[in-house]
Design a protein around this motif. Structure first.
Motif, PDB file in Angstrom:
ATOM      1  N   ILE A 174      -4.993   7.213   4.689  1.00 29.35           N
ATOM      2  CA  ILE A 174      -4.275   8.064   5.618  1.00 29.35           C
ATOM      3  C   ILE A 174      -3.901   7.213   6.826  1.00 29.35           C
ATOM      4  CG2 ILE A 174      -4.358  10.113   7.091  1.00 29.35           C
ATOM      5  CD1 ILE A 174      -6.599  11.176   5.233  1.00 29.35           C
ATOM      6  N   ALA A 175      -2.641   7.318   7.231  1.00 28.72           N
ATOM      7  CA  ALA A 175      -2.158   6.593   8.411  1.00 28.72           C
ATOM      8  C   ALA A 175      -1.665   7.600   9.443  1.00 28.72           C
ATOM      9  CB  ALA A 175      -1.031   5.642   8.025  1.00 28.72           C
ATOM     10  N   ALA A 176      -1.808   7.255  10.704  1.00 34.80           N
ATOM     11  CA  ALA A 176      -1.274   8.062  11.804  1.00 34.80           C
ATOM     12  C   ALA A 176      -0.056   7.327  12.330  1.00 34.80           C
ATOM     13  CB  ALA A 176      -2.319   8.241  12.898  1.00 34.80           C
ATOM     14  N   LEU A 177       1.103   7.946  12.187  1.00 35.82           N
ATOM     15  CA  LEU A 177       2.352   7.316  12.577  1.00 35.82           C
ATOM     16  C   LEU A 177       2.595   7.443  14.079  1.00 35.82           C
ATOM     17  CD1 LEU A 177       4.495   8.605   9.615  1.00 35.82           C
ATOM     18  CD2 LEU A 177       3.302   6.422   9.820  1.00 35.82           C
ATOM     19  N   LYS A 178       3.191   6.413  14.625  1.00 36.16           N
ATOM     20  CA  LYS A 178       3.507   6.396  16.043  1.00 36.16           C
ATOM     21  C   LYS A 178       4.735   7.280  16.295  1.00 36.16           C
ATOM     22  CE  LYS A 178       1.621   1.780  16.524  1.00 36.16           C
ATOM     23  NZ  LYS A 178       1.175   1.603  15.161  1.00 36.16           N
ATOM     24  N   ASP A 179       5.001   7.568  17.540  1.00 35.87           N
ATOM     25  CA  ASP A 179       6.115   8.442  17.925  1.00 35.87           C
ATOM     26  C   ASP A 179       7.475   7.920  17.474  1.00 35.87           C
ATOM     27  OD1 ASP A 179       4.485  10.311  19.089  1.00 35.87           O
ATOM     28  OD2 ASP A 179       4.596   9.395  21.069  1.00 35.87           O
ATOM     29  N   LYS A 180       7.608   6.648  17.174  1.00 37.23           N
ATOM     30  CA  LYS A 180       8.899   6.089  16.779  1.00 37.23           C
ATOM     31  C   LYS A 180       9.393   6.671  15.456  1.00 37.23           C
ATOM     32  CE  LYS A 180       6.853   2.163  14.406  1.00 37.23           C
ATOM     33  NZ  LYS A 180       6.715   0.758  14.289  1.00 37.23           N
ATOM     34  N   GLN A 181       8.524   7.322  14.724  1.00 35.77           N
ATOM     35  CA  GLN A 181       8.901   7.878  13.419  1.00 35.77           C
ATOM     36  C   GLN A 181       9.836   9.011  13.617  1.00 35.77           C
ATOM     37  OE1 GLN A 181       7.932   6.346  10.489  1.00 35.77           O
ATOM     38  NE2 GLN A 181       7.252   4.797  11.892  1.00 35.77           N
TER      39      GLN A 181
END
Length: 140
Positions: free
Chosen positions: A133-140
């Motif tokens: 599981i990854a937590a994506l940064k706001d740039k997504q």
């Protein structure tokens, strides 16, 4: 929610996507060491009945980590975005020390939570699979 099929990762062995995004979380389906377009698993030698004769576990680990990286990159994520890794090993006694050493190298800066389980077998002749599981940064 969105789904993507990475082009550099191995073909899934079933009807499932490699990634599923929900909010800022990216869930990865189980990732093994197989390589796209290759019939044989890296480092695995099988007999004519498909029984494993021998395997190079370290080679499988490197291939799994590379596949996870491919999948993350295709989804717009990075290695350091990983927040949780579940590891499935088919031979904890022999393979865990090797895995633990390589994991420490690959995750020297990124420090996701980790759970390691021994299981009887995996759906193809592999000795390791990762669920991430990854937590994506706001740039997504």
């Amino acid at each position: 929610m969105s789904e993507q099929q990475p082009s550099r990762a191995p073909e899934p062995v079933g009807a499932y996507p490699y990634t599923r995004r929900v909010g800022n979380l990216l869930f990865l389906s189980g990732v093994g060491p197989r390589q796209r377009g290759e019939p044989n698993v890296p480092g695995v030698e099988v007999d004519e009945d498909g029984n494993i004769l021998k395997y190079d576990f370290e080679r499988q680990c490197h291939a799994v980590f590379q596949n996870v990286r491919y999948i993350l990159e295709e989804a717009g994520a990075e290695w350091d975005d990983l927040v949780d890794v579940t590891v499935f090993l088919t031979n904890m006694q022999d393979d865990f020390p090797v895995y633990n050493r390589l994991y420490a190298e690959y995750f020297a800066t990124a420090q996701p939570c980790r759970t390691t389980l021994e299981i009887n077998c995996l759906p193809t002749p592999i000795a390791i699979e990762l669920k991430c599981i990854a937590a994506l940064k706001d740039k997504q």
